[in-house]
Design an enzyme around this catalytic site. Structure first.
Site, PDB file in Angstrom:
ATOM      1  N   GLY A  82      34.680  45.802  41.806  1.00 35.35           N
ATOM      2  CA  GLY A  82      35.791  46.251  42.904  1.00 35.35           C
ATOM      3  C   GLY A  82      35.051  46.826  43.888  1.00 35.35           C
ATOM      4  N   GLY A 120      31.578  46.818  44.588  1.00 36.02           N
ATOM      5  CA  GLY A 120      30.713  45.708  45.081  1.00 36.02           C
ATOM      6  C   GLY A 120      30.460  44.516  43.695  1.00 36.02           C
ATOM      7  N   ASP A 152      39.720  36.800  43.138  1.00 33.54           N
ATOM      8  CA  ASP A 152      39.598  35.402  43.391  1.00 33.54           C
ATOM      9  C   ASP A 152      38.887  35.046  44.808  1.00 33.54           C
ATOM     10  OD1 ASP A 152      41.244  35.386  41.158  1.00 33.54           O
ATOM     11  OD2 ASP A 152      43.038  35.469  42.406  1.00 33.54           O
TER      12      ASP A 152
END
Length: 309
Positions: free
Chosen positions: A226, A229, A256
């Site tokens: 998230g 990193g 994605d």
């Protein structure tokens, strides 16, 4: 037959994403496009990769919208099936105190009716990477079998397999999700779990422990953390890649975007850590606008953020 380097398989979904309230009482929804592996294909194409998509969509307005989108984005759609007997899936995104909340309308969708007999084996054999996800397999038993068939074709041809966990609990019971996702990752050359997914699937809460778990299944693990990193882990070592600070408004599709960009940069010849740094920046920028596809950055924007140090 078209030849692409990155071939993704899964379900596209027309998106309605809550943006602002026009009169402080009624939510305003912006129409867009989603579906995790379609997002990844588009992100990769924007990063310069030759990407294509395997799916089925309806002969309906949302299906036409996707065909135009892929054409505009340079994603090869020659392996997309059109069905008159099933619709293209739709979903809604709301933004609450716990983050984004999804409502899906995908039961009986065209993509969920994809089966092993629909897998374009020859196109897969000419690709360099096949990318799929937990969602690709969760939407139906036949789609799950189609994904395993695609993996089988790829492995026989020496095509690398990339797998993103993308766990969606409402789609299937956790024990089935765990068994199928981990069975698929055992064939993958690149595993792309998120920390949240990994905790649900393994019960582990430490990133290094998660990396150890997935390295027993796959030789390369790109653990998505998230806003913190990512971690690049191999059986020879691991590196934490810090996240990039941006003014985030919507995290839809950020994972994605990371997947598509990291695969595109690997295909371009970057080493894995360099590819992950690029993908971190791209994923961060993808959170600065609403929707899964619209805010996906192009290389100039990514490199500008990287240049900030």
């Amino acid at each position: 037959m078209s030849t692409v380097d990155l071939l993704c398989i899964g379900e596209p979904m027309l998106e309605f994403n809550q943006s602002t309230r026009d009169d402080q009482s009624r939510p305003l929804y912006l129409e867009g496009h989603g579906g995790d592996t379609s997002n990844a294909a588009i992100a990769a194409a924007r990063a310069g990769a030759r990407a294509g998509y395997i799916t089925a969509i309806g002969q309906d307005a949302p299906g036409e919208s996707f065909m135009k989108l892929w054409a505009d984005e340079g994603v090869d759609s020659s392996t997309v099936l059109r069905r008159a007997d099933a619709p293209t899936a739709v979903y809604f995104v709301r933004h609450g105190p716990e983050g984004h909340e999804f409502t899906f309308y995908r039961s009986g969708s065209a993509a969920s009716r994809l089966g092993p007999e629909d897998v374009p084996a020859e196109t897969i054999r000419h690709a360099k990477i096949l990318h799929l996800s937990g969602i690709s397999q969760a939407i139906s038993t036949s789609a799950c079998d189609a994904c395993f068939r695609a993996i089988e074709v790829a492995k026989e041809a020496g095509v690398k397999v990339s797998y993103d966990t993308n766990l969606r609990r409402p789609l299937w019971p956790l024990p089935r999700a765990r068994a199928i996702i981990h069975a698929a990752i055992a064939y993958a050359d690149i595993a792309l779990p998120s920390m949240d997914d990994a905790t649900a699937l393994t019960g582990l809460e430490d990133p290094d422990a998660v990396a150890d778990f997935y390295l027993r299944l796959s030789p390369l693990v790109l653990l998505k953390l998230g806003k913190e990193g990512s971690m690049v882990a191999t059986r020879d070592g691991r590196t934490r890649i810090p996240g990039r600070k941006v003014k985030a408004v919507d995290a839809t599709g950020a994972g994605d975007t990371f997947a598509g960009n990291v695969l595109a940069r690997i295909l371009a010849g970057d080493d894995v850590e360099e590819a992950a740094r690029y993908a971190n920046a791209a994923a961060a920028l993808a959170t600065t606008g609403y929707g899964a596809v619209a805010p996906m950055p192009r290389p100039d924007a990514v490199r500008a953020l990287l240049a900030e140090g």
